[in-house]
Motif scaffolding. Structure first.
Motif, PDB file in Angstrom:
ATOM      1  N   SER A 177       0.822  -1.203   0.000  1.00 52.95           N
ATOM      2  CA  SER A 177       0.000   0.000   0.000  1.00 52.95           C
ATOM      3  C   SER A 177       0.860   1.259   0.000  1.00 52.95           C
ATOM      4  O   SER A 177       1.731   1.429   0.849  1.00 52.95           O
ATOM      5  N   SER A 229      -6.661   2.783  -1.602  1.00 53.98           N
ATOM      6  CA  SER A 229      -5.292   3.216  -1.314  1.00 53.98           C
ATOM      7  C   SER A 229      -4.680   2.388  -0.199  1.00 53.98           C
ATOM      8  O   SER A 229      -3.457   2.294  -0.080  1.00 53.98           O
ATOM      9  N   ALA A 230      -5.531   1.768   0.633  1.00 55.23           N
ATOM     10  CA  ALA A 230      -5.051   0.930   1.728  1.00 55.23           C
ATOM     11  C   ALA A 230      -4.982  -0.542   1.333  1.00 55.23           C
ATOM     12  O   ALA A 230      -4.856  -1.415   2.197  1.00 55.23           O
ATOM     13  N   ASP A 231      -5.042  -0.840   0.034  1.00 55.91           N
ATOM     14  CA  ASP A 231      -4.921  -2.224  -0.433  1.00 55.91           C
ATOM     15  C   ASP A 231      -3.514  -2.722  -0.134  1.00 55.91           C
ATOM     16  O   ASP A 231      -2.532  -2.235  -0.696  1.00 55.91           O
ATOM     17  N   SER A 285      -3.319   0.456  -5.241  1.00 50.74           N
ATOM     18  CA  SER A 285      -3.123   1.382  -4.135  1.00 50.74           C
ATOM     19  C   SER A 285      -2.570   2.722  -4.616  1.00 50.74           C
ATOM     20  O   SER A 285      -3.069   3.789  -4.242  1.00 50.74           O
ATOM     21  N   ASN A 295      -7.544  -7.341   5.421  1.00 50.74           N
ATOM     22  CA  ASN A 295      -6.595  -6.252   5.195  1.00 50.74           C
ATOM     23  C   ASN A 295      -5.995  -5.800   6.524  1.00 50.74           C
ATOM     24  O   ASN A 295      -6.704  -5.237   7.369  1.00 50.74           O
TER      25      ASN A 295
END
Length: 398
Positions: free
Chosen positions: A76, A173-175, A182, A385
């Motif tokens: 990320s 974006s937090a992948d 991300s 996640n």
């Protein structure tokens, strides 16, 4: 023969206790080497005293002198340091100091106190909708998900028509597993915030984006700095607070005598919120900092350029500081946890988070005195996640 380094994210056989791997690292050395999910080596700080010291150490920064080759925790762009580039550590510290001055006004205790009636009204409306839906209900879908998002959008001043796309970009974006997704989402998020800031420059209002736009107008911030800050506030104010609400509910529902004590005695609300913050169980090992110089701490030397994770969940369960750290106790005193960081890394949104938690836990059990988990606690599933933390769902009935 050297033992292989433990690799994160670490297994959690008991949802309401530290990972055995983290506990072992904490017992062996409060500053330990581990391998990230990307395969890079980094340091993890699990000791309370060591974490508190590093939170105030100017040699620990969010930017890396060589971002392309910085050790990464996940894929990320939101947490691995590649999106936080400064000319040097002094530039970062100067920006950090200016941002704290600006945002401390935006998130002041006085401003949050004035917000409390609105917050309580919002919580009450969400709980009314949950009651009308009837049991069973997913408390994440009904409360822990929508509440923080609605609150941070209101404070930032994001128009309702933009909520959906900003939430989508924030989540993407937090992948933690897809660097391309991300990075693209983070670019969209920054650009979208830039558009809103330009609008606020032309038509300011009583909101945080207008405060940031004013700082750009005066030259105190660049547009890129303001966009990055607004994006960070959106993610932290939404995902982090939702995570804490989830764990607070689980801890209280697995300690029903304490939930009843809280319902009967409003004086317990403030200490209960602090214990809920201390006992947050996820999200404490995915934010990378980097050493700007060699740092001697905990009997080891962190070398220049090394990645460092301050695991505040581990630090908040340090038996050297907290008696019976895995015990949930809403009357715990003292309770000087590090849920909001410390020193120069003290979270500017702490007053907002506390206000939201007071609203939630001051009303939830009053409205639903028979609230209980709809499944055994060992059937609750962690979110895949590790950056977002929390649970996939939180089924409850009453």
């Amino acid at each position: 023969m050297n033992q292989p380094l433990p690799t994160g994210p670490f297994p959690r056989p008991d949802l309401l206790a530290l990972s055995p791997v983290v506990r072992e690292m904490q017992a062996r050395c409060p500053v330990s080497r581990f391998r990230t999910m990307v395969g890079d080596e980094a340091w993890m700080v699990t000791g309370f005293d060591e974490a508190k010291r590093l939170f105030t150490d100017a040699r620990l920064t969010r930017s890396h002198p060589d971002p392309e080759n910085a050790p990464k925790l996940t894929y990320s762009a939101l947490v691995d340091g590649s999106g936080w580039e400064y000319e040097d550590s002094k530039s970062e510290l100067d920006n950090e100091a200016a941002m704290h001055v600006l945002l401390s006004k935006s998130f002041s205790a006085k401003r949050m106190a004035a917000l409390q009636p609105w917050l309580e009204g919002l919580v009450d409306r969400l709980l009314t909708a949950m009651a009308e839906h009837g049991p069973p209900a997913d408390l994440i879908e009904s409360l822990a998900g929508p509440l923080p998002a609605l609150v941070i959008f209101e404070l930032l001043g994001v128009p309702r028509s933009d909520h959906e796309r900003f939430l989508k970009w924030s989540r993407q974006s937090a992948d933690a597993t897809d660097a391309q997704t991300s990075s693209a989402a983070m670019e969209n998020l920054f650009a979208g915030m830039g558009e809103l800031l330009e609008r606020k420059r032309a038509e300011p209002a009583d909101d945080v984006l207008s405060d940031l736009a004013g700082a750009c107008e005066s030259g105190a911030l660049t547009m890129a700095e303001a966009s990055a800050t607004a994006s960070g506030l959106l993610f932290a104010g939404n995902s982090t607070t939702g995570d804490v609400i989830q764990w607070g509910v689980v801890h209280l529902l697995t300690n029903p005598e304490q939930a009843e004590a809280l319902r009967q005695d409003s004086a317990l609300l403030a200490p209960a919120v602090e214990e809920i913050l201390r006992r947050r169980m996820t999200g404490g090992d995915t934010l990378a900092h980097y050493a700007d110089a060699d740092i001697e701490i905990g009997g080891v030397t962190i070398k220049t350029g090394d990645a460092v994770v301050i695991n505040f969940v581990g630090a908040n369960h340090d038996p050297r500081v907290f008696a019976e750290p895995d015990r949930f106790d809403i009357a715990r005193n003292p309770n000087q946890h590090l849920a909001f960081g410390h020193g120069r890394h003290l979270c500017v949104g702490r007053n907002l988070a506390r206000a939201e938690l007071r609203a939630v836990f001051g009303l939830l059990f009053a409205r639903f005195p028979a609230l209980r988990l709809a499944v055994p606690v060992d059937q609750l599933r962690l979110n895949d996640n590790p950056i977002v933390g929390g649970l996939r769902e939180l089924p409850v009935e009453w």
